[in-house]
Motif scaffolding. Structure first.
Motif, PDB file in Angstrom:
ATOM      1  N   ALA A 192       0.832  -1.206   0.000  1.00 21.28           N
ATOM      2  CA  ALA A 192       0.000   0.000   0.000  1.00 21.28           C
ATOM      3  C   ALA A 192       0.863   1.250   0.000  1.00 21.28           C
ATOM      4  CB  ALA A 192      -0.920   0.000   1.218  1.00 21.28           C
ATOM      5  N   ALA A 193       1.948   1.224   0.759  1.00 21.75           N
ATOM      6  CA  ALA A 193       2.843   2.383   0.820  1.00 21.75           C
ATOM      7  C   ALA A 193       3.519   2.645  -0.520  1.00 21.75           C
ATOM      8  CB  ALA A 193       3.902   2.163   1.905  1.00 21.75           C
ATOM      9  N   LEU A 194       3.871   1.599  -1.232  1.00 20.62           N
ATOM     10  CA  LEU A 194       4.505   1.773  -2.541  1.00 20.62           C
ATOM     11  C   LEU A 194       3.555   2.429  -3.534  1.00 20.62           C
ATOM     12  CD1 LEU A 194       6.441  -1.613  -2.777  1.00 20.62           C
ATOM     13  CD2 LEU A 194       7.454   0.694  -2.726  1.00 20.62           C
ATOM     14  N   ARG A 195       2.262   2.213  -3.367  1.00 20.39           N
ATOM     15  CA  ARG A 195       1.287   2.839  -4.256  1.00 20.39           C
ATOM     16  C   ARG A 195       0.892   4.237  -3.787  1.00 20.39           C
ATOM     17  NH1 ARG A 195      -1.043  -2.638  -4.273  1.00 20.39           N
ATOM     18  NH2 ARG A 195      -2.335  -2.036  -2.495  1.00 20.39           N
ATOM     19  N   ALA A 196       0.807   4.445  -2.466  1.00 15.45           N
ATOM     20  CA  ALA A 196       0.167   5.664  -1.944  1.00 15.45           C
ATOM     21  C   ALA A 196       1.127   6.710  -1.397  1.00 15.45           C
ATOM     22  CB  ALA A 196      -0.830   5.286  -0.848  1.00 15.45           C
ATOM     23  N   LEU A 197       2.339   6.321  -1.015  1.00 20.77           N
ATOM     24  CA  LEU A 197       3.259   7.263  -0.390  1.00 20.77           C
ATOM     25  C   LEU A 197       4.292   7.762  -1.386  1.00 20.77           C
ATOM     26  CD1 LEU A 197       3.927   5.598   3.087  1.00 20.77           C
ATOM     27  CD2 LEU A 197       2.164   7.259   2.438  1.00 20.77           C
ATOM     28  N   PRO A 198       4.933   8.879  -1.097  1.00 20.34           N
ATOM     29  CA  PRO A 198       5.985   9.387  -1.991  1.00 20.34           C
ATOM     30  C   PRO A 198       7.090   8.354  -2.196  1.00 20.34           C
ATOM     31  CG  PRO A 198       5.363  11.054  -0.381  1.00 20.34           C
ATOM     32  CD  PRO A 198       4.674   9.794   0.029  1.00 20.34           C
ATOM     33  N   GLU A 199       7.679   8.390  -3.362  1.00 18.73           N
ATOM     34  CA  GLU A 199       8.735   7.445  -3.698  1.00 18.73           C
ATOM     35  C   GLU A 199       9.901   7.580  -2.714  1.00 18.73           C
ATOM     36  OE1 GLU A 199      11.500   6.278  -7.605  1.00 18.73           O
ATOM     37  OE2 GLU A 199       9.934   7.815  -7.739  1.00 18.73           O
ATOM     38  N   GLY A 200      10.453   6.446  -2.317  1.00 18.62           N
ATOM     39  CA  GLY A 200      11.620   6.451  -1.451  1.00 18.62           C
ATOM     40  C   GLY A 200      11.328   6.123  -0.001  1.00 18.62           C
ATOM     41  N   ILE A 201      10.080   6.250   0.430  1.00 21.22           N
ATOM     42  CA  ILE A 201       9.753   5.930   1.821  1.00 21.22           C
ATOM     43  C   ILE A 201       9.890   4.429   2.057  1.00 21.22           C
ATOM     44  CG2 ILE A 201       7.879   5.876   3.517  1.00 21.22           C
ATOM     45  CD1 ILE A 201       7.025   8.592   2.573  1.00 21.22           C
ATOM     46  N   VAL A 202       9.480   3.629   1.073  1.00 23.59           N
ATOM     47  CA  VAL A 202       9.674   2.183   1.120  1.00 23.59           C
ATOM     48  C   VAL A 202      10.534   1.778  -0.063  1.00 23.59           C
ATOM     49  CG1 VAL A 202       8.531  -0.067   0.926  1.00 23.59           C
ATOM     50  CG2 VAL A 202       7.517   1.722   2.346  1.00 23.59           C
ATOM     51  N   ASP A 203      11.542   0.967   0.180  1.00 24.14           N
ATOM     52  CA  ASP A 203      12.427   0.462  -0.867  1.00 24.14           C
ATOM     53  C   ASP A 203      11.727  -0.717  -1.539  1.00 24.14           C
ATOM     54  OD1 ASP A 203      14.393  -1.051  -2.286  1.00 24.14           O
ATOM     55  OD2 ASP A 203      15.969  -0.089  -1.113  1.00 24.14           O
ATOM     56  N   ALA A 204      11.309  -0.538  -2.781  1.00 25.94           N
ATOM     57  CA  ALA A 204      10.525  -1.560  -3.475  1.00 25.94           C
ATOM     58  C   ALA A 204      11.298  -2.862  -3.620  1.00 25.94           C
ATOM     59  CB  ALA A 204      10.087  -1.039  -4.840  1.00 25.94           C
ATOM     60  N   ALA A 205      12.555  -2.771  -3.984  1.00 25.12           N
ATOM     61  CA  ALA A 205      13.353  -3.984  -4.180  1.00 25.12           C
ATOM     62  C   ALA A 205      13.549  -4.735  -2.870  1.00 25.12           C
ATOM     63  CB  ALA A 205      14.699  -3.619  -4.793  1.00 25.12           C
ATOM     64  N   ALA A 206      13.831  -3.997  -1.801  1.00 24.29           N
ATOM     65  CA  ALA A 206      14.040  -4.640  -0.507  1.00 24.29           C
ATOM     66  C   ALA A 206      12.751  -5.270   0.005  1.00 24.29           C
ATOM     67  CB  ALA A 206      14.566  -3.618   0.500  1.00 24.29           C
ATOM     68  N   ALA A 207      11.627  -4.582  -0.192  1.00 22.59           N
ATOM     69  CA  ALA A 207      10.345  -5.117   0.260  1.00 22.59           C
ATOM     70  C   ALA A 207       9.971  -6.371  -0.515  1.00 22.59           C
ATOM     71  CB  ALA A 207       9.257  -4.060   0.123  1.00 22.59           C
ATOM     72  N   ALA A 208      10.303  -6.407  -1.806  1.00 21.42           N
ATOM     73  CA  ALA A 208      10.010  -7.584  -2.617  1.00 21.42           C
ATOM     74  C   ALA A 208      10.896  -8.757  -2.210  1.00 21.42           C
ATOM     75  CB  ALA A 208      10.201  -7.267  -4.093  1.00 21.42           C
ATOM     76  N   ALA A 209      12.153  -8.471  -1.874  1.00 17.83           N
ATOM     77  CA  ALA A 209      13.089  -9.532  -1.510  1.00 17.83           C
ATOM     78  C   ALA A 209      12.784 -10.120  -0.140  1.00 17.83           C
ATOM     79  CB  ALA A 209      14.523  -8.991  -1.542  1.00 17.83           C
ATOM     80  N   VAL A 210      12.540  -9.254   0.833  1.00 16.13           N
ATOM     81  CA  VAL A 210      12.248  -9.702   2.204  1.00 16.13           C
ATOM     82  C   VAL A 210      11.100  -8.855   2.752  1.00 16.13           C
ATOM     83  CG1 VAL A 210      13.167 -10.231   4.495  1.00 16.13           C
ATOM     84  CG2 VAL A 210      14.699 -10.235   2.511  1.00 16.13           C
ATOM     85  N   PRO A 211       9.851  -9.242   2.512  1.00 15.87           N
ATOM     86  CA  PRO A 211       8.717  -8.444   2.982  1.00 15.87           C
ATOM     87  C   PRO A 211       8.741  -8.252   4.489  1.00 15.87           C
ATOM     88  CG  PRO A 211       7.989 -10.122   1.426  1.00 15.87           C
ATOM     89  CD  PRO A 211       9.409 -10.431   1.747  1.00 15.87           C
ATOM     90  N   GLY A 212       8.380  -7.038   4.914  1.00 18.43           N
ATOM     91  CA  GLY A 212       8.274  -6.759   6.339  1.00 18.43           C
ATOM     92  C   GLY A 212       9.531  -6.210   6.978  1.00 18.43           C
ATOM     93  N   ARG A 213      10.557  -5.940   6.184  1.00 12.05           N
ATOM     94  CA  ARG A 213      11.819  -5.469   6.758  1.00 12.05           C
ATOM     95  C   ARG A 213      11.961  -3.949   6.752  1.00 12.05           C
ATOM     96  NH1 ARG A 213      15.565  -9.538   7.772  1.00 12.05           N
ATOM     97  NH2 ARG A 213      14.315 -11.387   8.287  1.00 12.05           N
ATOM     98  N   THR A 214      11.002  -3.234   6.208  1.00 14.36           N
ATOM     99  CA  THR A 214      11.034  -1.776   6.317  1.00 14.36           C
ATOM    100  C   THR A 214      10.926  -1.405   7.797  1.00 14.36           C
ATOM    101  OG1 THR A 214       9.934  -1.534   4.167  1.00 14.36           O
ATOM    102  CG2 THR A 214       9.881   0.371   5.649  1.00 14.36           C
ATOM    103  N   PRO A 215      11.773  -0.508   8.305  1.00 11.76           N
ATOM    104  CA  PRO A 215      11.674  -0.137   9.733  1.00 11.76           C
ATOM    105  C   PRO A 215      10.276   0.361  10.080  1.00 11.76           C
ATOM    106  CG  PRO A 215      13.728   0.672   8.793  1.00 11.76           C
ATOM    107  CD  PRO A 215      12.913   0.152   7.644  1.00 11.76           C
ATOM    108  N   GLY A 216       9.598  -0.362  10.963  1.00 17.04           N
ATOM    109  CA  GLY A 216       8.198  -0.074  11.241  1.00 17.04           C
ATOM    110  C   GLY A 216       7.965   1.254  11.926  1.00 17.04           C
ATOM    111  N   GLY A 217       8.834   1.594  12.875  1.00 13.84           N
ATOM    112  CA  GLY A 217       8.657   2.857  13.586  1.00 13.84           C
ATOM    113  C   GLY A 217       8.768   4.046  12.668  1.00 13.84           C
ATOM    114  N   ARG A 218       9.734   3.997  11.780  1.00 14.80           N
ATOM    115  CA  ARG A 218       9.929   5.107  10.844  1.00 14.80           C
ATOM    116  C   ARG A 218       8.766   5.199   9.860  1.00 14.80           C
ATOM    117  NH1 ARG A 218      14.485   4.153   6.736  1.00 14.80           N
ATOM    118  NH2 ARG A 218      12.715   3.285   5.580  1.00 14.80           N
TER     119      ARG A 218
END
Length: 450
Positions: A192-218
């Protein structure tokens, strides 16, 4: 009518002196009675410290008096505002302060009024609905609401590890459990963040490789920082737990996340029916695929819900009697847009619990499968396009079967053979409907159970 009459005395929270403070502030507020200045924060802080089931009679009576004194008249009877309403582009219903306050008080007073149910427990009348017929805009509205709900949950979970946890904070989780919950919430948030938030907040490649590793607090901080005042108020107002255990907050936010997803799915399938009616099967197939993709993205919500401790759930569920997910109009709308439910299912609690949805089905609402089969019967659907549509339906069917099986396993773990909380059968009901299909073969339609 008291909301505490059936409460087991051994489980009643300790008496709170906060109610006197709340009543004093309500008295001060009533002198001017400006809706925008209503002490939402103070009332909600008190509610979460004792549980909605244990609000005192004097406070409930005072809130009822305030509601009755609000200027103007409700647009509908109490509780009927759960369905629909128009929204602005960002998904916020454009209502004035008086209308919002009245809706908020309807949720607070649902037990007092004797109309407590699943929509009021989950505060669906306060949450958003995509209003557009553009399915991409509807998906964006879903994404934005989902991100807000789960960002708030991440904030709540992480705050439990500080010296000043938010209420409800009974049976607090340990750091390992919080980390697991945050990781699972982030898994749902990332697409959802990759579609709705500004580019760069979530790393698309990293999220695809290991889902759930984006720092949650940030990620949660980024979402909440961008929330408008109206969105922040909705977030706060929509969490009204019945008891004082930490895990109920997670329960509510997860259910609300499912509901906002069902709302998008229904909007997309409604658009798919229109595309089929316009003889545009390729576009209809794309819409069915979009529904399957979003439902698949939402599957980790069950893993998140499974982190709820059974011993906590079995305590607070005693105070949710009368509210059950079988009363979800959003889910039944989605299901009944795929194909017309069997007569047995329409006659069962699954649909008698959602009479407005049932009425639309009985009145002949068009469905994806029905419209699709009409095209075939009229020889207006070429074989190659029918195959594409069938493949999309099969993908949605497959994801939905995984969804039902996971729901069933979770219910077995949480409640065993106990009855459901909405005067339903609970686990036996979920077991009975495992073989039902969204797109049943014609020779199977009559065999589907309620």
């Amino acid at each position: 009518m008291s909301s505490v009459e059936s409460a087991p005395a051994a489980l009643a929270p300790a008496a709170s002196s906060g109610v006197a403070t709340v009543l004093n502030h309500l008295g001060t507020w009533a002198e001017a009675a400006e809706p925008a200045a209503f002490p939402y924060g103070m009332l909600l802080t008190h509610l979460r410290s004792v549980g909605k089931h244990f609000l005192t009679d004097d406070l409930l009576t005072r809130l009822d008096e305030i509601r009755a004194a609000l200027p103007g008249h409700p647009e509908s009877t109490p509780g009927s505002g759960r369905q629909g309403g128009t929204e602005t582009r960002d998904g916020i219903r454009p209502q004035d302060g008086t209308a919002f306050l009245r809706g908020f008080l309807d949720v607070v007073l649902d037990k007092y009024d004797g109309r407590y149910d699943y929509p009021s427990y989950t505060a669906l009348s306060l949450l958003t609905r995509p209003a557009t017929t553009d399915w991409r805009a509807a998906r964006r509205a879903r994404d934005e609401v989902l991100l807000l709900l789960l960002a708030d949950l991440v904030r709540f979970e992480q705050r439990a590890l500080t010296g000043t946890p938010d209420d409800p904070h009974g049976m607090p989780p340990d750091s390992r459990l919080v980390a697991k919950r945050v990781r699972l919430a982030v898994r749902v948030m990332e697409p959802a963040a990759l579609r709705a938030l500004p580019e760069g907040i979530v790393d698309a490649a990293a999220a695809a490789a290991v889902p759930g590793r984006t720092p949650g607090g940030r990620l949660a901080a980024d979402v909440l920082r961008a929330a408008s005042p109206a969105q922040s108020l909705l977030l706060s107002a929509s969490v009204q737990p019945v008891y004082v255990l930490h895990d109920e907050y997670l329960f509510l936010r997860t259910l609300q996340s499912f509901e906002t997803t069902f709302t998008f799915m229904a909007a997309a399938l409604t658009a798919a029916v229109r595309r089929l009616d316009e003889n545009r099967p390729g576009e209809a197939a794309d819409l069915v695929d979009a529904v399957a993709a979003v439902l698949k993205e939402s599957l980790p919500l069950f893993s998140l819900l499974a982190t709820m401790r059974p011993e906590a759930f079995r305590v607070f569920r005693d105070f949710t009697e009368g509210a059950s997910a079988i009363q979800s109009a959003g889910y039944k709308t989605f299901e009944s847009l795929c194909s017309t439910p069997s007569l047995a299912r329409l006659a069962s609690a699954a649909y008698t619990s959602v009479p407005a949805v049932r009425e639309r089905v009985v009145n002949g609402r068009p469905t994806v499968q029905g419209t699709w089969h009409d095209l075939i019967a009229e020889r207006r659907l070429p074989a190659e396009e029918a195959a594409v549509l069938q493949a999309a339906a099969d993908r949605l069917e497959g994801v939905h079967q995984r969804w039902k099986q996971t729901h069933y396993r979770l219910a077995v773990r949480m409640i065993g053979e106990r009855s459901g909380t909405g005067y339903t059968q609970g686990v036996p009901y979920l077991a009975a409907v495992l073989e039902n299909r969204l797109f049943p073969a014609p020779d199977r339609q009559g065999a589907l159970v309620g």
